[in-house]
Design an enzyme around this catalytic site. Structure first.
Site, PDB file in Angstrom:
ATOM      1  N   HIS A 195      -2.203  -8.296   1.931  1.00 11.40           N
ATOM      2  CA  HIS A 195      -1.915  -9.705   2.283  1.00 11.40           C
ATOM      3  C   HIS A 195      -2.484 -10.070   3.659  1.00 11.40           C
ATOM      4  O   HIS A 195      -3.452 -10.808   3.733  1.00 11.40           O
ATOM      5  CB  HIS A 195      -0.421 -10.056   2.214  1.00 11.40           C
ATOM      6  CG  HIS A 195       0.230  -9.718   0.912  1.00 11.40           C
ATOM      7  ND1 HIS A 195      -0.208 -10.239  -0.276  1.00 11.40           N
ATOM      8  CD2 HIS A 195       1.280  -8.896   0.613  1.00 11.40           C
ATOM      9  CE1 HIS A 195       0.548  -9.748  -1.265  1.00 11.40           C
ATOM     10  NE2 HIS A 195       1.439  -8.943  -0.755  1.00 11.40           N
TER      11      HIS A 195
ATOM     12  N   ASP B 188      -1.346  -7.561  -7.769  1.00 11.84           N
ATOM     13  CA  ASP B 188      -0.029  -7.516  -7.149  1.00 11.84           C
ATOM     14  C   ASP B 188       1.129  -7.670  -8.139  1.00 11.84           C
ATOM     15  O   ASP B 188       1.472  -6.715  -8.830  1.00 11.84           O
ATOM     16  CB  ASP B 188       0.020  -8.571  -6.026  1.00 11.84           C
ATOM     17  CG  ASP B 188       1.212  -8.379  -5.102  1.00 11.84           C
ATOM     18  OD1 ASP B 188       1.999  -7.453  -5.322  1.00 11.84           O
ATOM     19  OD2 ASP B 188       1.361  -9.157  -4.139  1.00 11.84           O
TER      20      ASP B 188
HETATM   21 ZN   LIG Z   1       2.756  -5.980  -3.357  1.00 11.38          ZN
END
Ligand SMILES: [Zn+2]
Length: 472
Positions: free
Chosen positions: A287, A338
């Site tokens: 991220h 993810d």
């Molecule tokens: Zn993750």
């Protein structure tokens, strides 16, 4: 690897269009050895080859992409954590997390394997041939170790084996519920009682994957919320014993996390990490959405990879990573699915690109950095993500050249979005104009796992998945 019912594919090939690091060969000739590695690439058919022995691939042949960040079991929650939390402040990352915690409480080892296998089939059909599984489910429903402490990790390996996808398994270290906070009851399945038991798990998994060329093991300190400076030192002791091991961590995904870090540790999370760990090219920062430009300069200089997961980051309302600036400074990045809310290679890259177009109000989302050379945006996105994913997962992938694993994706040349393209622009067609999967054939480690758009075991894997997600 044995379970996927795969068709081995050692031999000689003529690809109508063969992706190469510096362009395309149209046609290109390729030799795959019995170990599933690329032995040779040629621009012309070698004189010693008998044409009758040469198999033809009529589409666009690309290197398989790495999906550098997955929580496979979350595929079972996809589309089901949308609203309904009843939280007074409305829906956000933290309300979704509570729904995810409630979902994982119920999962048996069989459920974890069934959901992961479905996710991996979908990844292969999307063009991902290697996955980085950030695996944080370790303990049983009471928070106790299974009789085999590696039970759930081995379920992930079984799912990979059944599908034929290559895997870098990243067992997660999770020791607390927040900075200086004990883990909550809902986090009991994630937590190791001590770092020693985690280190034993890693050593056990390393022995288990030895000899399987598709499987690697790395380590994943979950986040600065979930591990301490001492835990990071313990991770360092493991990676010192195993040079080259991948290290992944979630970081700066949410402003709530940044604020907690500033309040409790006196620094923003990326700055704190860089000050307390030797972050280098082995590391992947997942991220990094809320990194400052100084922090991201330092990440770029460290050689680490940023793992971007655009569909999940959008779904969870995380924010938009400043990719144009970071890429312009030479920072490395790759992509991950993810939460697996949707599994699509092109949707991830397209959303990544479009986020930058919308912010900067221009169409060239990524700046041209290499010797002033202009590349088509689809190609630039694809190639950068390939390189970042290969580095992040520490596997011999990311290019079709000798010494790399034969992980190939053949795009259907008759798919509508590819019609009328030259090889130079064909990835723009895939990236920006397609909404249906067009990966026709997919090979991992020299074995075909998807043929004519279908995975060999997709039906039985789907039925097991259906049974798990249809249960109350
Ligand atoms: Zn993750």
């Amino acid at each position: 690897m044995s379970g996927a019912g795969v068709e081995t594919a050692a031999g000689r090939y003529r690809a109508a269009h063969l992706h190469q690091p510096a362009g395309w060969l149209s046609p290109g000739y390729l030799e795959i050895d019995t170990a599933g590695m690329i032995a040779a690439v040629h621009a012309d058919q070698p004189r010693t080859w008998e044409t009758a022995d040469v198999r033809r691939l009529d589409g666009y042949v690309l290197p398989g992409m790495a999906n550098l960040h997955s929580h496979a079991h979350q595929r079972g929650l996809a589309g089901k954590g949308e609203g309904g939390s009843g939280a007074p402040g409305g829906e956000n990352f933290w309300t979704w997390r509570a729904q995810m915690y409630a979902f994982v409480e119920r999962l048996s080892p069989e459920d974890v394997e069934a959901i992961a296998a479905q996710a991996y089939v979908e990844m292969l059909k999307a063009g991902f041939t290697t996955v980085g599984e950030f695996h944080y489910l370790h303990q049983d429903q009471n928070g106790e170790p299974y009789a085999n402490p590696a039970e759930l990790s081995e379920r992930i390996l079984s799912a990979a084996d059944a599908t034929g996808i290559a895997l870098t398994l990243l067992p997660v270290l999770y020791t607390r519920g927040g900075i200086d906070k004990p883990p909550s009851h809902e986090q009991r399945r994630f937590v190791h009682r001590d770092v020693g038991s985690f280190a034993q798990l890693v050593e056990h998994l390393l022995m288990g994957v030895a000899g399987n060329p598709l499987w690697h093991v790395g380590v994943a300190p979950h986040s600065l919320r979930a591990v301490s400076a001492d835990d990071l030192a313990a991770i360092r002791a493991i990676t010192d014993r195993h040079p080259g091991m991948s290290v992944h961590t979630h970081i700066a995904e949410q402003m709530g996390e940044v604020e907690e870090c500033v309040a409790r540790l006196g620094m923003r999370p990326i700055a704190w990490l860089l000050a307390h760990a030797d972050v280098d090219e082995q590391w992947t920062l997942i991220h990094a959405t809320h990194g400052t430009s100084e922090e991201l300069d330092a990440v770029a200089a460290s050689g680490a990879t940023v793992g971007l997961c655009p569909m999940t980051e959008a779904n969870l309302g995380d924010g938009i990573f400043p990719l144009r600036d970071y890429h312009g400074r030479g920072g490395g990045w790759g992509i991950g699915t993810d939460s697996n809310v949707a599994i699509s290679l092109v949707d991830e890259l397209r959303l990544l690109d479009y986020g930058q177009r919308l912010i900067h109000r221009r169409r060239d989302a990524l700046p041209v950095t290499e010797h002033g050379e202009t590349r088509q945006p689809g190609r630039l996105l694809f190639d950068t993500a390939l390189a970042g994913g290969a580095r992040s997962l520490a596997q011999p992938i990311g290019a079709i050249r000798p010494g790399m694993r034969a992980d190939l994706v053949e795009l259907d040349p008759d798919a509508v979005p590819l019609l009328g393209h030259r090889p130079e622009t064909v990835l723009d067609g895939w990236m920006f104009a397609s909404s249906a999967p067009i990966a026709r054939n997919v090979m991992v480690g020299g074995a075909w796992v998807v043929r004519e758009g279908h995975h060999m075991r997709e039906r039985e894997i789907l039925e097991r998945f259906r049974a798990v997600v249809s249960r109350d």
